[in-house]
Design a protein around this motif. Structure first.
Motif, PDB file in Angstrom:
ATOM      1  N   ALA A  43      18.353   2.745  -2.880  1.00 57.98           N
ATOM      2  CA  ALA A  43      19.383   3.119  -3.528  1.00 57.98           C
ATOM      3  C   ALA A  43      19.284   2.606  -5.100  1.00 57.98           C
ATOM      4  CB  ALA A  43      20.631   2.747  -3.055  1.00 57.98           C
ATOM      5  N   SER A  44      18.062   1.833  -5.149  1.00 54.60           N
ATOM      6  CA  SER A  44      17.970   1.181  -6.547  1.00 54.60           C
ATOM      7  C   SER A  44      17.698   1.973  -7.662  1.00 54.60           C
ATOM      8  CB  SER A  44      16.830   0.337  -6.286  1.00 54.60           C
ATOM      9  OG  SER A  44      17.082  -0.921  -5.554  1.00 54.60           O
ATOM     10  N   ARG A  45      17.953   1.830  -8.696  1.00 56.08           N
ATOM     11  CA  ARG A  45      17.596   2.727  -9.832  1.00 56.08           C
ATOM     12  C   ARG A  45      16.442   2.551 -10.420  1.00 56.08           C
ATOM     13  NH1 ARG A  45      22.354  -0.133 -13.088  1.00 56.08           N
ATOM     14  NH2 ARG A  45      21.674  -2.002 -11.954  1.00 56.08           N
ATOM     15  N   VAL A  46      15.683   3.541 -11.038  1.00 54.34           N
ATOM     16  CA  VAL A  46      14.601   3.203 -11.599  1.00 54.34           C
ATOM     17  C   VAL A  46      14.826   2.959 -13.112  1.00 54.34           C
ATOM     18  CG1 VAL A  46      12.397   4.346 -12.196  1.00 54.34           C
ATOM     19  CG2 VAL A  46      13.421   4.964 -10.290  1.00 54.34           C
ATOM     20  N   LEU A  47      14.508   1.673 -13.385  1.00 53.23           N
ATOM     21  CA  LEU A  47      14.835   0.992 -14.915  1.00 53.23           C
ATOM     22  C   LEU A  47      13.553   0.590 -15.548  1.00 53.23           C
ATOM     23  CD1 LEU A  47      18.001  -1.144 -13.714  1.00 53.23           C
ATOM     24  CD2 LEU A  47      17.829   1.161 -14.850  1.00 53.23           C
ATOM     25  N   THR A  48      13.586   1.099 -16.879  1.00 50.81           N
ATOM     26  CA  THR A  48      12.206   0.584 -17.531  1.00 50.81           C
ATOM     27  C   THR A  48      12.626  -0.316 -18.373  1.00 50.81           C
ATOM     28  OG1 THR A  48      12.708   2.591 -18.840  1.00 50.81           O
ATOM     29  CG2 THR A  48      11.095   2.812 -17.187  1.00 50.81           C
ATOM     30  N   ALA A  49      11.493  -1.074 -18.849  1.00 47.13           N
ATOM     31  CA  ALA A  49      11.583  -2.077 -20.140  1.00 47.13           C
ATOM     32  C   ALA A  49      11.901  -1.536 -21.345  1.00 47.13           C
ATOM     33  CB  ALA A  49      10.623  -3.149 -19.982  1.00 47.13           C
ATOM     34  N   GLU A  50      12.074  -2.193 -22.398  1.00 41.89           N
ATOM     35  CA  GLU A  50      12.109  -1.631 -23.826  1.00 41.89           C
ATOM     36  C   GLU A  50      11.263  -0.717 -24.131  1.00 41.89           C
ATOM     37  OE1 GLU A  50      12.668  -5.550 -24.338  1.00 41.89           O
ATOM     38  OE2 GLU A  50      14.624  -5.482 -24.364  1.00 41.89           O
ATOM     39  N   ASP A  51       9.859  -0.818 -23.564  1.00 42.24           N
ATOM     40  CA  ASP A  51       8.728  -0.208 -23.979  1.00 42.24           C
ATOM     41  C   ASP A  51       8.836   1.275 -23.331  1.00 42.24           C
ATOM     42  OD1 ASP A  51       8.003  -0.523 -21.280  1.00 42.24           O
ATOM     43  OD2 ASP A  51       6.149  -1.323 -21.521  1.00 42.24           O
ATOM     44  N   GLY A  52       9.773   1.528 -22.415  1.00 41.59           N
ATOM     45  CA  GLY A  52      10.034   2.852 -21.851  1.00 41.59           C
ATOM     46  C   GLY A  52       9.144   3.151 -20.982  1.00 41.59           C
ATOM     47  N   LEU A  53       8.358   2.221 -20.410  1.00 44.63           N
ATOM     48  CA  LEU A  53       7.189   2.674 -19.677  1.00 44.63           C
ATOM     49  C   LEU A  53       7.188   1.800 -18.326  1.00 44.63           C
ATOM     50  CD1 LEU A  53       5.175   5.118 -19.976  1.00 44.63           C
ATOM     51  CD2 LEU A  53       3.464   3.062 -20.709  1.00 44.63           C
ATOM     52  N   SER A  54       7.109   0.608 -18.489  1.00 40.57           N
ATOM     53  CA  SER A  54       7.030  -0.591 -17.564  1.00 40.57           C
ATOM     54  C   SER A  54       8.294  -0.434 -16.719  1.00 40.57           C
ATOM     55  CB  SER A  54       6.740  -1.871 -17.954  1.00 40.57           C
ATOM     56  OG  SER A  54       6.097  -1.894 -19.291  1.00 40.57           O
ATOM     57  N   GLN A  55       8.115  -0.225 -15.484  1.00 40.03           N
ATOM     58  CA  GLN A  55       9.165  -0.503 -14.840  1.00 40.03           C
ATOM     59  C   GLN A  55       9.718  -1.682 -14.341  1.00 40.03           C
ATOM     60  OE1 GLN A  55       8.804   1.935 -10.785  1.00 40.03           O
ATOM     61  NE2 GLN A  55      11.009   1.285 -10.096  1.00 40.03           N
ATOM     62  N   ILE A  56      10.935  -1.966 -14.548  1.00 44.41           N
ATOM     63  CA  ILE A  56      11.754  -3.412 -14.085  1.00 44.41           C
ATOM     64  C   ILE A  56      12.362  -3.215 -12.592  1.00 44.41           C
ATOM     65  CG2 ILE A  56      13.163  -5.163 -14.619  1.00 44.41           C
ATOM     66  CD1 ILE A  56      11.111  -5.498 -16.809  1.00 44.41           C
ATOM     67  N   GLY A  57      12.026  -3.977 -11.767  1.00 45.54           N
ATOM     68  CA  GLY A  57      12.764  -3.970 -10.385  1.00 45.54           C
ATOM     69  C   GLY A  57      12.674  -2.697  -9.877  1.00 45.54           C
ATOM     70  N   GLY A  58      13.729  -2.241  -8.942  1.00 43.12           N
ATOM     71  CA  GLY A  58      13.627  -0.876  -8.361  1.00 43.12           C
ATOM     72  C   GLY A  58      12.954  -1.398  -6.933  1.00 43.12           C
ATOM     73  N   ALA A  59      13.408  -2.491  -6.435  1.00 44.59           N
ATOM     74  CA  ALA A  59      13.034  -2.970  -4.981  1.00 44.59           C
ATOM     75  C   ALA A  59      11.526  -3.041  -4.814  1.00 44.59           C
ATOM     76  CB  ALA A  59      13.775  -2.352  -4.041  1.00 44.59           C
ATOM     77  N   ARG A  60      10.619  -3.358  -5.754  1.00 43.38           N
ATOM     78  CA  ARG A  60       9.262  -3.457  -5.378  1.00 43.38           C
ATOM     79  C   ARG A  60       8.910  -4.725  -5.324  1.00 43.38           C
ATOM     80  NH1 ARG A  60       6.501  -1.217  -9.994  1.00 43.38           N
ATOM     81  NH2 ARG A  60       8.056  -2.625 -11.241  1.00 43.38           N
ATOM     82  N   TRP A  61       7.806  -4.901  -4.299  1.00 44.56           N
ATOM     83  CA  TRP A  61       7.322  -6.242  -3.954  1.00 44.56           C
ATOM     84  C   TRP A  61       5.994  -6.276  -4.119  1.00 44.56           C
ATOM     85  CZ3 TRP A  61      12.201  -4.820  -2.469  1.00 44.56           C
ATOM     86  CH2 TRP A  61      13.298  -5.715  -2.645  1.00 44.56           C
ATOM     87  N   LEU A  62       5.390  -7.455  -4.649  1.00 41.37           N
ATOM     88  CA  LEU A  62       3.724  -7.435  -4.595  1.00 41.37           C
ATOM     89  C   LEU A  62       3.372  -8.309  -3.601  1.00 41.37           C
ATOM     90  CD1 LEU A  62       2.408  -8.540  -8.266  1.00 41.37           C
ATOM     91  CD2 LEU A  62       1.679  -6.794  -6.609  1.00 41.37           C
ATOM     92  N   VAL A  63       2.396  -7.722  -2.698  1.00 42.88           N
ATOM     93  CA  VAL A  63       2.131  -8.920  -1.478  1.00 42.88           C
ATOM     94  C   VAL A  63       0.473  -9.070  -1.534  1.00 42.88           C
ATOM     95  CG1 VAL A  63       2.400  -8.500   1.169  1.00 42.88           C
ATOM     96  CG2 VAL A  63       4.017  -7.455  -0.291  1.00 42.88           C
ATOM     97  N   VAL A  64       0.100 -10.291  -1.358  1.00 44.43           N
ATOM     98  CA  VAL A  64      -1.119 -10.777  -0.651  1.00 44.43           C
ATOM     99  C   VAL A  64      -1.165 -11.039   0.669  1.00 44.43           C
ATOM    100  CG1 VAL A  64      -3.011 -12.180  -1.504  1.00 44.43           C
ATOM    101  CG2 VAL A  64      -1.517 -11.602  -3.051  1.00 44.43           C
ATOM    102  N   ASP A  65      -1.622 -10.448   1.687  1.00 45.93           N
ATOM    103  CA  ASP A  65      -1.454 -10.606   2.961  1.00 45.93           C
ATOM    104  C   ASP A  65      -2.838 -10.691   3.691  1.00 45.93           C
ATOM    105  OD1 ASP A  65      -0.712 -10.552   5.433  1.00 45.93           O
ATOM    106  OD2 ASP A  65       0.299  -8.327   5.291  1.00 45.93           O
ATOM    107  N   ASP A  66      -3.115 -11.834   4.138  1.00 39.26           N
ATOM    108  CA  ASP A  66      -4.420 -12.265   4.996  1.00 39.26           C
ATOM    109  C   ASP A  66      -3.849 -12.495   6.349  1.00 39.26           C
ATOM    110  OD1 ASP A  66      -5.828 -11.832   2.837  1.00 39.26           O
ATOM    111  OD2 ASP A  66      -6.325 -13.970   2.531  1.00 39.26           O
ATOM    112  N   THR A  67      -2.969 -11.830   6.649  1.00 39.10           N
ATOM    113  CA  THR A  67      -2.462 -11.927   7.942  1.00 39.10           C
ATOM    114  C   THR A  67      -2.506 -10.718   8.825  1.00 39.10           C
ATOM    115  OG1 THR A  67      -0.112 -11.216   7.745  1.00 39.10           O
ATOM    116  CG2 THR A  67      -0.615 -13.747   7.572  1.00 39.10           C
ATOM    117  N   GLY A  68      -3.406  -9.795   8.481  1.00 41.10           N
ATOM    118  CA  GLY A  68      -3.645  -8.496   9.176  1.00 41.10           C
ATOM    119  C   GLY A  68      -2.503  -7.452   9.173  1.00 41.10           C
TER     120      GLY A  68
END
Lengths: 520, 625
Positions: free
Chosen positions: B224-249
């Motif tokens: 249900a998160s909104r798609v919000l962009t930063a001042e540059d109008g391009l980069s997304q801020i938030g939106g329930a996105r996570w970066l993951v580095v996963d070496d646990t298979g």
């Protein structure tokens, strides 16, 4: 309090910037956080509007609103001294006389907040709320369920988006917030009606069953609290946090009245829960309500018999009630139900577990969570640390110790030599005096000789301290010393025992027959 | 999660020995439980989870192996021993066939015994190995008779204390009872299963650590998160996105995905169960229903995800449903590529804008093999699975130096006429390449623009090198969580973000800034900052990297913690912590909040007062990132 909060709760979707009427957290130190609903209005005691005063400076809300989350915010100069006289006037102002002539200052006019002046020192960080930060700074009403416990509980209860969870003994609401995050999968209704919530069921969208494109069950937390003021306060907080569409707070004695919610025409289903968290003094008394079908009299007796004599009335009053009323289960009939009880004492656990066994719960497992936080620091040891803070000025190595001893000995030798000379000098003078002679010329020369003798010697303590101080200017302390870690000074060694159990879906002959027909 | 066992889903069968066995329930197959026996998979389909079944075979007078549900009361009697039986719900669940569970002789009513008379001699058991084997071969009634016989021939069974008798009975039941419990394959079960046999493959991650990771990363459903962009109008801020580095298979990924509601292919359909069960007579009734639900699930997610921004490629959803159904049926059972059907609208993979996980992997392909237990194969993903759109993956090369990655360079664009003249297979290839390029480009660009809600690291790589690159991609107020089996790497990491180092870092930045302004001209501050960054990057690089491998001003309140669950045995009069448990790695967690340091000089306040040890803030200045 705050006017109707914005629909997306700051807990789930804080937006890019902090917004008025939404919860923000001011973080001053790691464990020092201040929650505040940001307000842009001027109806406060300060001419800068609403202000948070801390040990690290004052932060007017005008400097906190419309900031990107995570910003470092500088403290402002706020006149905290002259507030008292003004505030009296102000408090009377709007309530009795209304906003009329006798309020001359421009700051009284709504929205006209004086721009805050940045102070020379002090700062804080503005961060969006999360169950973790809220747990660290919520107003304590009861014992708080902390992050290591609730994270494990929610993991073990297999709580997922869309689930319904019963929480009894809401207490301070830390678990409530964590549970909302776990069950959240959208707001049940597009429209938001903050005033329409009086213990009724908002967890399920009324017409969701009729929706054509697949059925979506929205998650919900059903929170029960025996203590009326606490329930009230939790409800207020939930509303401030934009979560009231997801949490149903009910003020009720669950031992007595169980967990089913009154049907209000649209929703005659109870909580329909598939996860339960009981933070109650006597969870075994609540368990009888958490069954799929009414427990037989024999079972009830054995369950209540295990309770101590201090709660005999529960047994007496509930039994007939159960018998007369039609039993309605608060549980989801199709799903396995997971439960966790949270009790500090082992006796409570024994009773709970035996009640669970009688009521057919399976996979009973009791654990306790031992968590600790570690402190990381650099331990500086060595003679160079003499006189410095946060360091140990002892010798770091044997070599250093020997060297220091040698130095001391060397200095002592010279010192004793000098002492001896002095002694002799005195003796000589005394003798000369006796003889009536004058020995003047020697003193300056003696001083000279003394200094010369110390020239090649190791430095004195005073010199060493001075040098250490001077060295400090060029030393890079952040990478010196040995990096160590250890348990933090305040340790929570016991929170509570966690009893987990699972109640499978009911399965009878007819179900088995259906399954057999279908699958063979 | 389903309430009943579905075809082609993975389940865990827990055997009396305590060992779990994970199998895929394929209809019309035989499940072999070794010494416990074999039975048809159809006997489990449609049955609920968490039930304990007992195998009844020929010797019990059945023509073929059947399963009997063991009622809860019976299970508890065994654990408790006879003396403390809970009130049995005899009326609720009549045991079908099979004798009541009464291994222990009825004459066991001795008030209290002690172990004074215990004789430590194996010869007290009169049955020999051979005799027991004989009994087993005769296969007497689901093991109970064997146990009864064994107990009966124990010379001194009456001498045992009631506790030791209960223990003895339990031990024998574990060995001979032909029972198993069916457990759903979820993240908790998967963790338990892996921990039992190959914990080194998941960095010895335990369930309590997983819970902590998910909590501190603030992972939640973000449909249900909104798609919000930063001042540059391009980069997304938030939106329930996570970066993951996963070496646990993929174990960490599964845990995160579960919390985000994108792990299970058709999680919403439980409500339809009753309806579904009514048409049980229909042939293979479950499958079409299951898949329809699968597609509606993904549509639902899309509806939620796109409250603000329109779906970039809205074509497909309705028209592709037949194909989606088809693949949904096939893919879980056999991993072969999707059947070729010429006119198939393309559903862009990794195209969701909210509620996503972006995996960074050191090899060409991510290692997310544990996702197979949740019907998702990264090599041949099913389009109907929520992870198809919500799980994004790119390699470190693609993130840091995309130009060196071949899939980033644009393949030659062909005109329609040229395409029309091509063989269909070649044309297919062309489209495949184009799409891969489009996907990579989109992914690389959106990832490099950052604005992620959090960063979760469980990697064997040096944490500082990961954080150096990825922390800047996290939004202000976002959470950073690093798991390590050992404390040392994280202790080091804490040190790199220490207060003292931060102060030194800022001071150094200011020094070099001042030097520049003294040497040079009176430029605008902005420009100077920029130039300064360049300067720092070119000249100081070596020294800076050693002392400041990461920018210490970007994280607030770095903390280190660990948690461990201690298990207890709860029996009347016999409650105590379990005697043994797994050793090995303790499992530590580094947590911090990404912040945006103030641009300019900052002076702290308050460090003269209070306990010194507690003051987190020191004199500090901050500079632009």
């Amino acid at each position: 309090m705050a006017p109707s909060p914005p629909t997306p709760s700051p807990f789930f979707d804080p937006g890019t910037h902090s917004a008025p009427n939404s919860l923000g957290i001011i973080q001053l130190r790691r464990d020092h956080l201040i929650p505040t609903v940001l307000s842009s209005t001027a109806d406060a005691d300060y001419k800068e509007g609403k202000v948070e005063n801390t040990r690290f400076g004052s932060f007017p809300h005008s400097t906190l609103i419309k900031q990107p989350w995570g910003s470092q915010v500088l403290a402002s100069v706020v006149d905290t001294g002259s507030r008292s006289s003004k505030s009296k006037k102000r408090k009377r102002g709007p309530t009795e006389e209304g906003r009329d002539a006798p309020v001359p200052e421009s700051s009284e006019v709504r929205g006209d907040v004086v721009k805050a002046e940045t102070a020379s020192s002090g700062f804080a960080h503005l961060i969006p709320p999360s169950p973790e930060t809220w747990t660290l700074c919520l107003p304590h009403r009861t014992q708080v369920v902390y992050t290591p416990d609730y994270s494990y509980i929610l993991q073990r209860l297999r709580v997922r988006p869309g689930d319904h969870i019963i929480e009894a003994g809401a207490g301070s609401g830390s678990f409530t917030h964590a549970a909302v995050r776990a069950i959240f999968n959208g707001y049940p209704s597009g429209e938001y009606q903050p005033n329409d919530l009086n213990g009724t069921d908002y967890g399920i969208e009324p017409d969701s069953a009729e929706r054509q494109k697949g059925f979506k069950q929205y998650g919900g937390v059903y929170s029960f609290e025996y203590h009326a003021p606490r329930a009230k306060q939790l409800e207020t907080e939930i509303e401030e946090h934009g979560l009231s569409a997801l949490v149903t707070v009910t003020n009720r004695d669950v031992y007595q009245d169980g967990f089913c919610l009154p049907s209000d025409g649209r929703n005659d289903q109870g909580p329909n829960a598939n996860a339960i968290f009981l933070d109650l003094p006597a969870p075994w008394l609540a368990l009888k309500h958490l069954a799929r079908s009414p427990p037989s009299a024999a079972v009830l007796k054995s369950v209540t018999a295990s309770s101590d004599p201090s709660t005999p009335d529960a047994e007496a009053s509930v039994m007939p009630q159960l018998a007369t009323e039609v039993f309605r289960s608060p549980l989801n009939p199709n799903k396995p139900v997971h439960i966790c009880t949270f009790s500090p004492c082992i006796e409570q656990v024994t009773k709970t577990v035996s009640a669970m066994r009688s009521l057919g719960w399976l996979e009973i497992d009791m654990v306790e969570i031992m968590s600790k936080r570690l402190e990381v620091r650099r331990e500086r040891i060595g003679l160079q640390e003499e006189g410095l803070r946060n360091a140990n000025p002892n010798a770091a190595t044997v070599v250093e110790a020997v060297q220091r001893l040698r130095d001391v000995e060397e200095r002592a030798k010279v010192f004793h030599g000098l002492q001896k000379e002095k002694q002799e000098e005195v003796m000589r003078r005394a003798e000369a005096k006796k003889r009536g002679e004058q020995l003047l010329a020697n003193t300056a020369e003696g001083e000279e000789r003394t200094r010369a003798k110390f020239e090649g010697l190791p430095p004195s303590k005073l010199d060493r301290l001075e040098r250490a101080k001077k060295d400090l200017q060029i030393r890079e302390l952040f990478k010196e010393g040995r990096l160590v870690h250890r348990t933090e000074p305040e340790l929570k060694t016991h929170t509570s025992y966690l009893v987990f159990a699972t109640l499978p879906r009911e399965w009878n002959e007819a179900d088995e027959e259906t399954a057999r027909k279908r699958w063979g | 999660m389903h309430s009943t066992i579905r075809p082609n889903s993975h389940v865990a069968l827990r055997l009396p020995s305590g060992i779990s066995k994970v199998i895929e329930i394929t209809p019309n197959t035989t499940i072999n439980l070794g010494k416990y026996g074999t039975f048809s998979s159809n006997l489990l389909l449609g049955r609920p989870y968490y039930l304990t079944f007992e195998l009844l075979d020929k010797e019990d007078g059945k023509s073929r192996t059947e399963l009997r549900v063991v009622p809860a009361s019976e299970l508890h009697v065994e654990v408790l021993g006879n003396g403390h039986a809970p009130t049995a719900e005899a009326s609720d669940e009549p045991a079908e066939g099979g004798p009541e569970f009464d291994i222990v002789g009825e004459n066991g009513e001795v008030i209290m015994r002690n172990n004074r008379l215990t004789v430590d001699d194996p010869s007290r058991q009169k049955l020999s190995m051979a005799e027991i084997e004989e009994l087993k071969k005769a296969g007497a009634g689901s093991g109970k008779e064997i146990i009864a016989k064994i107990m009966g021939s124990h010379e001194a069974i009456e001498e045992k204390t009631s506790f030791s008798l209960a223990k003895y009975t339990l031990r024998k039941s574990r060995k001979y009872l032909k029972r198993f419990t069916v457990l759903p394959m979820d993240v908790g079960m998967l963790t338990e299963y892996i921990t039992e046999r190959e914990s080194h493959r998941v960095m010895e991650l335990r369930e309590e650590s997983l819970g902590l990771i998910c909590s501190w990363a603030n992972v939640h459903h973000g449909g249900a998160s909104r798609v919000l962009t930063a001042e540059d109008g391009l980069s997304q801020i938030g939106g329930a996105r996570w970066l993951v580095v996963d070496d646990t298979g993929g174990l960490v990924t599964t845990a995160l995905a579960e919390k985000m509601g994108i792990l299970y292919p058709d999680e919403d359909d439980d409500q339809n169960l009753t309806a579904e069960e009514k048409d049980a007579g229909a042939k293979e009734g479950g499958e079409p229903i299951q898949t329809t639900n699968g597609t509606t699930t993904s549509t639902n997610l899309e509806e939620n995800g796109d409250t603000v921004m329109a779906e970039p490629e809205p074509e497909g959803e309705s028209t592709t449903q037949p194909q989606q159904q088809h693949t949904a049926i096939d893919a879980p059972s056999d991993p072969q590529p999707r059947p070729r059907r010429p006119p198939r609208p393309h559903i862009p993979q990794m195209s969701a804008t909210t509620n996503t996980l972006t995996i960074l992997h050191p090899n060409n392909q991510p290692n997310l093999s544990y996702l197979k237990y949740f019907s998702f194969d990264t090599g041949a993903p099913t389009t109907s699975h929520p992870l198809y759109k919500h799980l994004k993956s790119l390699s470190w090369l693609q993130l840091l130096s995309p130009e060196d990655d071949p899939s980033y360079s644009e393949p030659e664009a062909l005109t329609d006429e040229m395409l029309a003249g091509m063989k269909s297979s070649k044309r297919g290839n062309y489209y495949k390449k184009r799409r891969r390029w489009e996907r990579t480009t989109r992914l690389v660009e959106e990832t490099r623009r950052g604005g992620f809600d959090g960063l979760v690291v469980a990697s064997t790589m040096e944490p500082k090198t990961i954080l150096k690159e990825l922390v800047p991609l996290v939004r202000g107020g976002g959470r950073v969580v690093v798991y390590s089996p050992n404390a040392e790497p994280l202790v080091e990491l804490c040190d790199y973000y220490s207060k003292e180092r931060r102060t030194a870092y800022v001071a150094r930045q200011f020094d070099s800034q001042n030097n520049r302004s003294n040497n040079g001209s009176s430029k605008v501050k902005r420009e100077r900052d920029h130039a300064d960054d360049m300067y720092a990057a070119s000249t100081d690089a070596g020294d800076e990297d050693d002392d400041f491998p990461v920018n210490p001003t970007l994280l607030l309140a770095p903390s280190l913690q660990t948690a461990r669950a201690r298990q207890w045995q709860v029996l009347p009069g016999r409650t105590h912590p379990v005697m043994t448990s797994r050793g090995g790695a303790e499992g530590y967690l580094f947590t911090a909040t990404r912040v945006l340091p103030f641009e300019g000089k900052v002076e702290a306040r308050g460090h003269q007062r209070g306990k010194r040890r507690k003051t987190a803030a020191t004199a500090e200045t901050a500079a632009p990132e």
